[in-house]
Design a protein around this motif. Structure first.
Motif, PDB file in Angstrom:
ATOM      1  N   UNK A 122       1.001  -1.270  -0.117  1.00  0.00           N
ATOM      2  CA  UNK A 122      -0.034  -0.093   0.114  1.00  0.00           C
ATOM      3  C   UNK A 122       0.815   1.269  -0.139  1.00  0.00           C
ATOM      4  N   UNK A 123       2.150   1.224   0.346  1.00  0.00           N
ATOM      5  CA  UNK A 123       3.015   2.244   0.580  1.00  0.00           C
ATOM      6  C   UNK A 123       2.945   2.980  -0.759  1.00  0.00           C
ATOM      7  N   UNK A 124       3.164   2.563  -1.966  1.00  0.00           N
ATOM      8  CA  UNK A 124       3.125   3.360  -3.101  1.00  0.00           C
ATOM      9  C   UNK A 124       1.766   4.249  -3.425  1.00  0.00           C
ATOM     10  N   UNK A 126      -0.541   4.952  -1.413  1.00  0.00           N
ATOM     11  CA  UNK A 126      -0.465   5.781  -0.179  1.00  0.00           C
ATOM     12  C   UNK A 126       0.229   7.187  -0.714  1.00  0.00           C
ATOM     13  N   UNK A 127       1.356   6.929  -1.173  1.00  0.00           N
ATOM     14  CA  UNK A 127       2.161   8.368  -1.596  1.00  0.00           C
ATOM     15  C   UNK A 127       1.612   9.096  -2.652  1.00  0.00           C
ATOM     16  N   UNK A 128       0.779   8.065  -3.567  1.00  0.00           N
ATOM     17  CA  UNK A 128       0.209   8.924  -4.469  1.00  0.00           C
ATOM     18  C   UNK A 128      -1.118   9.607  -4.369  1.00  0.00           C
ATOM     19  N   UNK A 129      -1.556   9.328  -3.042  1.00  0.00           N
ATOM     20  CA  UNK A 129      -2.784   9.765  -2.579  1.00  0.00           C
ATOM     21  C   UNK A 129      -4.158   9.116  -3.350  1.00  0.00           C
ATOM     22  N   UNK A 130      -3.988   7.961  -3.602  1.00  0.00           N
ATOM     23  CA  UNK A 130      -5.177   7.304  -3.885  1.00  0.00           C
ATOM     24  C   UNK A 130      -6.233   7.157  -2.836  1.00  0.00           C
ATOM     25  N   UNK A 132      -8.691   6.130  -0.023  1.00  0.00           N
ATOM     26  CA  UNK A 132      -8.632   5.096   1.081  1.00  0.00           C
ATOM     27  C   UNK A 132      -9.329   3.829   0.379  1.00  0.00           C
ATOM     28  N   UNK A 135      -7.571   2.015  -2.103  1.00  0.00           N
ATOM     29  CA  UNK A 135      -6.287   1.320  -1.918  1.00  0.00           C
ATOM     30  C   UNK A 135      -6.163  -0.354  -1.485  1.00  0.00           C
TER      31      UNK A 135
ATOM     32  N   UNK B 234      -0.202  15.344   0.931  1.00  0.00           N
ATOM     33  CA  UNK B 234      -1.267  14.511  -0.194  1.00  0.00           C
ATOM     34  C   UNK B 234      -0.983  12.953  -0.064  1.00  0.00           C
ATOM     35  N   UNK B 236      -2.474   9.502   1.490  1.00  0.00           N
ATOM     36  CA  UNK B 236      -3.669   8.834   1.957  1.00  0.00           C
ATOM     37  C   UNK B 236      -3.334   7.683   2.737  1.00  0.00           C
TER      38      UNK B 236
END
Lengths: 298, 281
Positions: A122-124, A126-130, A132, A135, B234, B236
């Motif tokens: 999930x780290x990637x 999460x970083x991209x702001x997908x 919740x 994800x 930014x 999540x």
């Protein structure tokens, strides 16, 4: 192999490098250059979407440096690199470039961030702001594509090397990349781990059309690619299909590289006066050609 | 040394209980509230109340009591010393004298108070570590400390460092083990000599360990960048912390307990006169 700036071509080529040059510079305390090593020296190439490319070369040939350029971890001193039409010099596009061209590194332990498999994948996203709610589906999807879904709640420390690398690949897949760059992903694995990782990458390339760039030391891994790029001292020394490359074994030898084992066997047989009908690059071909030659003897 | 990597950090005890399911932030706040209450309380009914609260806290967590008590072993010495010092060194009304050693009435009181406080404090906070994974705990701390970002405290970065540290502890332990064996194979001696000599002997272990840790850090930073990490902006979460009904209920219970512990523990209603008609403890 093309450096043409033709726009219709650029649209088809997912990676397009023009005259890349990169130096590693070491400076002393005053900022004076002590030593500069040229790692890339005018490298140009283009890669079509969906291809499986192997990049080979001995240590220090610049292949890892090239890989780091492909997802903008390094920026060329001269020349330009387009990833799916995006210039890596464009700082505003850097996340999109890294999302498009995901990178898997050599050491599985040093690229897993999460303490639980699914957390790491999930780290990637999460970083991209997908959002919740999306994800978890992405994570499940990515893990099932490398057949690691049943280990989703495991600690990465309890996994084998091959499993860890597959988790790393899932971590990239969760970002929905178009290109998968693998920098010697099997160098620290045992033979079965190697096989696990390679077949996962081949399946992704074959079934989903994800472009794969495999940097490797292993000639038998390279033999399964669509195209091989041979690097030497920061330049592209040879390029072509595995068969074209491995039929030039003397040339490869001057670059400090060997041909795959089945090709070596064919060469040795040739020296003994038994010439096979072609250049075998994998075991199946070698066996088939030997059987064919043997039946002709009878 | 080979068993080092099997140590479970934060002594998490997997079970399915209300306390396990509670939001980690609630558990942190409850633990802090309970600790504060222990220092507010100074009457026997107050301690009975704290004991009741602790009993409930432990029972609901479904962590076997013997697990909790095992954790007490390591602090037993500290507990023992506290009791001994308070018992003999508190001045006041003599209870028993034994040559120069004098036990006073005040000494007994303070020693038993300190012992109870320490035991309650350790048991109360170990419920939190037994029922919360380190990851959830870091998440909770990040969330609870968020207001500090306004004071330019890098809260997200601190939480990220904590979770990376937790992730790498087993890896570095394994590495320590490997380097130790490699150096022993070259004749290094980690076991004999006095403490200074032994500390010096650790240099051939620490230098390679540090170099390797820096190399790993470098690799990890690159891998994080390659996966689009760019700080908290930014970002999540796959599993964000969301308060449920039971969390709100737990906060209410804590509030009730805190009010009671001030009222009873500070003897605002003069309940102690029921226990000690003579007046006060």
């Amino acid at each position: 192999m093309s450096t043409s700036a033709d726009s219709s071509r650029a649209a088809r080529d997912i990676l397009d490098a023009r005259d890349l040059t990169f130096r590693y510079v070491r400076r002393d305390e005053e900022g004076q250059v002590v030593q500069a090593t040229v790692a890339l020296d005018g490298v140009s190439f283009s890669i079509r979407a969906g291809d499986f490319i192997a990049i080979i070369g001995h240590n220090g040939s610049g292949k890892s440096t090239l890989a780091k350029h492909l997802n903008a971890l390094l920026l060329p001193d001269q020349g330009t690199l387009f990833v799916d039409g995006l210039d890596t010099h464009d700082a505003a596009k850097i996340l999109e470039i890294r999302r498009t061209a995901g990178m898997v590194f050599q050491n599985p332990d040093n690229q897993i961030i999460g303490q639980i498999v699914e957390e790491d994948v999930a780290f990637g996203p999460e970083n991209l702001g997908v959002p919740t709610e999306k994800i978890l589906t992405r994570v499940e999807n990515a893990l099932s594509r490398v057949d690691m879904l049943k280990k989703r709640h495991a600690s990465p420390n309890k996994l084998s090397g091959g499993q860890k690398q597959r988790v790393s690949i899932a971590g990239i897949l969760a970002m929905k990349p178009k290109v998968l760059i693998l920098d010697e992903p099997t160098a620290m694995l045992d033979p079965s781990g190697r096989q696990e990782v390679l077949s996962a990458v081949h399946a992704l390339n074959r079934d989903e059309g994800i472009t794969a760039i495999l940097i490797t030391h292993d000639m038998e891994e390279a033999a399964d690619a669509d195209r091989v790029i041979v690097m030497d001292r920061g330049k592209i020394a040879m390029t072509g299909t595995p068969r074209e490359i491995f039929s030039r074994s003397e040339e490869l030898a001057t670059l400090g590289l060997a041909v795959p084992f089945p090709t070596q066997v064919a060469d040795l047989l040739g020296k003994q006066g038994v010439s096979l009908p072609g250049t075998p690059i994998n075991r199946q071909e070698l066996v088939a050609m030997i059987l064919q030659t043997a039946s002709a003897f009878k | 040394m080979a068993m080092l990597k099997d140590i479970t950090l934060g002594q998490y005890y997997p079970a399915d209980s209300v306390i396990h399911r509670l939001d980690p932030r609630v558990k942190v706040v409850v633990t802090l509230g309970f600790i504060v209450s222990l220092f507010v309380i100074s009457t026997i009914p107050g301690y009975l109340l704290a004991a009741l609260f602790l009993w409930l806290w432990i029972r609901l967590s479904r962590v076997p009591l013997r697990f909790m008590l095992r954790g007490m072993k390591s602090v037993f010495f500290l507990l023992f010393m506290t009791v001994v010092f308070n018992l003999f060194l508190t001045p006041g009304e003599t209870l028993i004298s034994w040559g120069k050693l004098v036990i006073t009435k005040e000494g007994v009181r303070i020693a038993s108070l300190m012992a109870i406080r320490l035991v309650f404090l350790i048991l109360g906070s170990s419920v939190m570590t037994f029922t919360t994974t380190p990851t959830r705990l870091t998440d909770a701390l990040e969330s609870l400390m968020r207001p500090l970002t306004r004071l330019h405290v890098p809260v997200h970065e601190i939480a990220m460092m904590m979770s990376i540290a937790l992730r790498f502890i087993p890896i570095l332990m394994e590495e320590t083990d490997k380097i130790m064996k490699a150096q022993m194979a070259r004749g290094a001696d980690f076991e004999s000599g006095n403490i200074i000599k032994r500390a010096k002997n650790l240099i051939p272990l620490l230098v390679p360990l540090f170099i390797s840790a820096f190399r790993r850090a470098n690799d990890l930073a690159m891998a994080m960048e390659a996966r689009c990490y760019h700080g908290s902006e930014g970002r999540t979460r796959m599993k964000p912390l969301v308060y449920a009904r039971r969390d709100r209920a737990a906060y209410l219970l804590l509030l009730l307990y805190l009010v009671l512990s001030v009222v009873i523990g500070r003897d605002l209603l003069h309940l102690s006169s029921l226990f000690f008609p003579g007046g006060g403890v």
